[in-house]
Design a protein around this motif. Structure first.
Motif, PDB file in Angstrom:
ATOM      1  N   VAL A 159      42.854  34.373  -5.423  1.00  0.00           N
ATOM      2  CA  VAL A 159      43.735  34.265  -6.589  1.00  0.00           C
ATOM      3  C   VAL A 159      43.544  35.476  -7.514  1.00  0.00           C
ATOM      4  CG1 VAL A 159      44.262  32.879  -8.645  1.00  0.00           C
ATOM      5  CG2 VAL A 159      43.751  31.733  -6.481  1.00  0.00           C
ATOM      6  N   LYS A 183      31.636  44.181  -5.256  1.00  0.00           N
ATOM      7  CA  LYS A 183      32.901  43.526  -5.612  1.00  0.00           C
ATOM      8  C   LYS A 183      33.502  44.188  -6.857  1.00  0.00           C
ATOM      9  CE  LYS A 183      32.184  38.921  -3.568  1.00  0.00           C
ATOM     10  NZ  LYS A 183      32.094  37.470  -3.795  1.00  0.00           N
ATOM     11  N   HIS A 199      28.811  39.362 -13.032  1.00  0.00           N
ATOM     12  CA  HIS A 199      28.224  38.192 -13.713  1.00  0.00           C
ATOM     13  C   HIS A 199      26.796  37.910 -13.267  1.00  0.00           C
ATOM     14  CE1 HIS A 199      28.609  35.296 -10.363  1.00  0.00           C
ATOM     15  NE2 HIS A 199      29.785  35.819 -10.118  1.00  0.00           N
ATOM     16  N   ASN A 222      38.983  31.097 -13.461  1.00  0.00           N
ATOM     17  CA  ASN A 222      38.797  30.586 -12.099  1.00  0.00           C
ATOM     18  C   ASN A 222      37.438  29.951 -11.892  1.00  0.00           C
ATOM     19  OD1 ASN A 222      41.235  31.346 -10.827  1.00  0.00           O
ATOM     20  ND2 ASN A 222      40.562  33.479 -10.758  1.00  0.00           N
ATOM     21  N   TYR A 250      32.026  22.895  -9.170  1.00  0.00           N
ATOM     22  CA  TYR A 250      32.522  22.035  -8.086  1.00  0.00           C
ATOM     23  C   TYR A 250      31.400  21.325  -7.331  1.00  0.00           C
ATOM     24  CZ  TYR A 250      37.179  24.123  -8.643  1.00  0.00           C
ATOM     25  OH  TYR A 250      38.383  24.534  -9.132  1.00  0.00           O
ATOM     26  N   VAL A 276      49.083  24.286  -9.139  1.00  0.00           N
ATOM     27  CA  VAL A 276      50.269  25.020  -8.670  1.00  0.00           C
ATOM     28  C   VAL A 276      51.271  24.123  -7.947  1.00  0.00           C
ATOM     29  CG1 VAL A 276      49.288  25.802  -6.461  1.00  0.00           C
ATOM     30  CG2 VAL A 276      50.983  27.210  -7.648  1.00  0.00           C
ATOM     31  N   ASN A 324      32.139  35.041   0.286  1.00  0.00           N
ATOM     32  CA  ASN A 324      33.389  35.710   0.703  1.00  0.00           C
ATOM     33  C   ASN A 324      33.635  36.922  -0.182  1.00  0.00           C
ATOM     34  OD1 ASN A 324      33.853  33.857  -1.537  1.00  0.00           O
ATOM     35  ND2 ASN A 324      36.023  34.340  -1.336  1.00  0.00           N
TER      36      ASN A 324
HETATM   37  N1  NAP Z   1      45.037  25.360 -10.237  1.00  0.00           N
HETATM   38  C1  NAP Z   1      45.464  25.583  -9.016  1.00  0.00           C
HETATM   39  O1  NAP Z   1      46.546  25.157  -8.622  1.00  0.00           O
HETATM   40  C2  NAP Z   1      44.617  26.402  -8.077  1.00  0.00           C
HETATM   41  C3  NAP Z   1      45.114  26.882  -6.856  1.00  0.00           C
HETATM   42  C4  NAP Z   1      44.292  27.714  -6.073  1.00  0.00           C
HETATM   43  C5  NAP Z   1      42.999  27.999  -6.490  1.00  0.00           C
HETATM   44  N2  NAP Z   1      42.549  27.477  -7.663  1.00  0.00           N
HETATM   45  C6  NAP Z   1      41.207  27.790  -8.162  1.00  0.00           C
HETATM   46  O2  NAP Z   1      41.116  29.185  -8.333  1.00  0.00           O
HETATM   47  C7  NAP Z   1      39.753  29.587  -8.197  1.00  0.00           C
HETATM   48  C8  NAP Z   1      39.683  30.738  -7.185  1.00  0.00           C
HETATM   49  O3  NAP Z   1      40.116  30.259  -5.916  1.00  0.00           O
HETATM   50  P1  NAP Z   1      40.236  31.268  -4.692  1.00  0.00           P
HETATM   51  O4  NAP Z   1      40.898  30.542  -3.585  1.00  0.00           O
HETATM   52  O5  NAP Z   1      40.795  32.541  -5.170  1.00  0.00           O
HETATM   53  O6  NAP Z   1      38.715  31.474  -4.283  1.00  0.00           O
HETATM   54  P2  NAP Z   1      37.938  32.857  -4.195  1.00  0.00           P
HETATM   55  O7  NAP Z   1      37.953  33.466  -5.559  1.00  0.00           O
HETATM   56  O8  NAP Z   1      38.498  33.643  -3.070  1.00  0.00           O
HETATM   57  O9  NAP Z   1      36.475  32.396  -3.792  1.00  0.00           O
HETATM   58  C9  NAP Z   1      35.656  31.749  -4.704  1.00  0.00           C
HETATM   59  C10 NAP Z   1      34.884  32.758  -5.588  1.00  0.00           C
HETATM   60  O10 NAP Z   1      34.380  32.087  -6.708  1.00  0.00           O
HETATM   61  C11 NAP Z   1      33.291  32.817  -7.222  1.00  0.00           C
HETATM   62  N3  NAP Z   1      32.199  31.891  -7.574  1.00  0.00           N
HETATM   63  C12 NAP Z   1      31.748  30.865  -6.836  1.00  0.00           C
HETATM   64  N4  NAP Z   1      30.752  30.230  -7.481  1.00  0.00           N
HETATM   65  C13 NAP Z   1      30.593  30.877  -8.653  1.00  0.00           C
HETATM   66  C14 NAP Z   1      29.720  30.706  -9.752  1.00  0.00           C
HETATM   67  N5  NAP Z   1      28.805  29.721  -9.773  1.00  0.00           N
HETATM   68  N6  NAP Z   1      29.822  31.552 -10.790  1.00  0.00           N
HETATM   69  C15 NAP Z   1      30.723  32.543 -10.766  1.00  0.00           C
HETATM   70  N7  NAP Z   1      31.595  32.760  -9.752  1.00  0.00           N
HETATM   71  C16 NAP Z   1      31.519  31.935  -8.701  1.00  0.00           C
HETATM   72  C17 NAP Z   1      32.837  33.767  -6.118  1.00  0.00           C
HETATM   73  O11 NAP Z   1      33.210  35.085  -6.493  1.00  0.00           O
HETATM   74  P3  NAP Z   1      32.150  36.109  -7.118  1.00  0.00           P
HETATM   75  O12 NAP Z   1      31.215  36.465  -6.010  1.00  0.00           O
HETATM   76  O13 NAP Z   1      32.979  37.216  -7.574  1.00  0.00           O
HETATM   77  O14 NAP Z   1      31.464  35.369  -8.208  1.00  0.00           O
HETATM   78  C18 NAP Z   1      33.650  33.315  -4.921  1.00  0.00           C
HETATM   79  O15 NAP Z   1      33.931  34.390  -4.062  1.00  0.00           O
HETATM   80  C19 NAP Z   1      38.977  28.343  -7.778  1.00  0.00           C
HETATM   81  O16 NAP Z   1      38.394  27.791  -8.919  1.00  0.00           O
HETATM   82  C20 NAP Z   1      40.062  27.415  -7.249  1.00  0.00           C
HETATM   83  O17 NAP Z   1      39.712  26.070  -7.340  1.00  0.00           O
HETATM   84  C21 NAP Z   1      43.327  26.688  -8.448  1.00  0.00           C
END
Ligand code: NAP
Length: 333
Positions: A159, A183, A199, A222, A250, A276, A324
């Motif tokens: 995202v 990153k 971070h 996010n 989560y 979304v 990832n």
């Molecule tokens: N509202 C909606 O409709 C919707 C739809 C899609 C996704 N989302 C949300 O959008 C967010 C991103 O989703 P995505 O699919 O794009 O995943 P993503 O960013 O590709 O993967 C998750 C990333 O979150 C970061 N992360 C994980 N644990 C963390 C922590 N404790 N502290 C800080 N960063 C952490 C990591 O990045 P770093 O290594 O850079 O920290 C990880 O690579 C998620 O929260 C997801 O639930 C919401």
């Protein structure tokens, strides 16, 4: 009929999810009946929302049933069809093709895509649900103006990658937050962020302040936890916060909260959570714009790919911890 291989949800996590919450299966695909279409899943998208579905607790969507195939978006190819909407060879994305190699469907939630415009797997990434999520939160909630500062956490993820580039296209200053120097360098050099703050660095708070010298007008949240807290303390008047995800909590480890509602009052700020899938009306426009940007080379992204369906559980758990680097995919072919 071909052999279908995949994973069901075997048990609900107690605390952090583990690989043994999933159970591998192999079974013959049933014959294709009237109105049905058989899709060979070539790509499985791994997404953070799946973690919420593994729990029994009430959320915006029903939880995943035990012993059912794990929920998941897929991209693939029609291999047999008794449904007039589809023919063998069609490239499709399936809203819930599941963690499996074949998906037998009545056609609902199976959508044809034009894979001549972008690689097939992009339609479950920047040109699919994550891309539309970025588009909605940025254009409908944050609505940045030129020169304003937009902060994006998980900046190099599926995202965040798109949010940063769309914010730049609006003329905003895009400030990413990501885990680790590699990153952060990618965010600035490849995705065009003006700055990206690590971070995990010991001086994260200090660096974040330096990267937002004019305060913050938009927050695309996010993650939650500390990144959210820091951004909420730097808000400018009339700032907008789009609460997209709170991945830091989560697995139950960290809670996210506004220190004081007074922040919203004195800054006359807006905070809005969104999902979304509630906004189907904008998907067509968002996808057209994103696909055009990608086809003209103006939208960049990166993928983290693991091979074979058996790699899905470990890759999923890794993504929840930031292993990832870009959109997390499983290549199933
Ligand atoms: N509202 C909606 O409709 C919707 C739809 C899609 C996704 N989302 C949300 O959008 C967010 C991103 O989703 P995505 O699919 O794009 O995943 P993503 O960013 O590709 O993967 C998750 C990333 O979150 C970061 N992360 C994980 N644990 C963390 C922590 N404790 N502290 C800080 N960063 C952490 C990591 O990045 P770093 O290594 O850079 O920290 C990880 O690579 C998620 O929260 C997801 O639930 C919401």
């Amino acid at each position: 009929m071909p052999l279908n291989q995949g994973f069901v949800l075997a048990s609900r996590p107690q605390g952090e999810a583990r690989v043994d919450n999933f159970r591998y299966f192999e079974k013959e695909t049933p014959p294709v009946g009237p109105g049905q279409v058989l899709v060979r899943n070539l790509w499985l998208s791994l997404d953070p929302y799946m973690r919420g579905r593994m729990d029994e607790s009430k959320s915006y969507a029903a939880s995943q049933k035990l012993d059912d195939v794990m929920i998941g978006g897929t991209a693939g190819e029609v291999v047999a069809s008794e449904n007039p909407e589809f023919k063998p060879g069609d490239k499709v994305v399936c809203v819930n093709g599941g963690w499996q190699t074949y998906f037998l469907s009545d056609g609902k939630g199976v959508n044809k895509v034009d894979a001549s415009r972008a690689p097939l797997q992009a339609f479950v990434g920047p040109l699919g649900m994550p891309g539309v999520t970025a588009w909605y939160g940025l254009n409908k909630i944050i609505k940045p103006k030129a020169g304003q500062t937009v902060v994006v956490s998980a900046a190099t993820g599926a995202v965040g990658t798109v949010v940063g580039q769309l914010a730049k296209a609006h003329g905003a200053r895009a400030v990413g937050i990501a885990g680790g120097p590699e990153k952060c360098a990618f965010a600035v050099k490849e995705l065009g962020y003006d700055a990206c703050v690590d971070h995990k660095a010991v001086d994260f708070a200090e660096q974040f302040k330096k990267a937002t010298p004019n305060g913050v007008d938009g927050v695309f949240e996010n993650v939650g936890g500390l990144p959210f807290k820091l951004a909420s303390h730097r808000l400018n008047d009339f700032a907008r916060i789009a609460v997209c995800g709170l991945i830091a909590s989560y697995e139950g480890a960290e809670k996210s909260s506004l220190d004081d509602l007074r922040i919203l009052l004195v800054k006359r700020a807006l905070i809005e959570g969104f999902i979304v899938s509630d906004h189907i009306d904008i998907w067509g426009q968002a996808l057209r714009e994103l696909i055009d940007l990608a086809a003209s080379g103006k939208l960049k992204w990166r993928e983290s790919v693991v091979d074979g369906v058996k790699a899905a559980p470990a890759a999923f758990l890794g993504m929840l911890k930031g292993a990832n680097f870009g959109k997390q995919l499983v290549k199933l072919s």
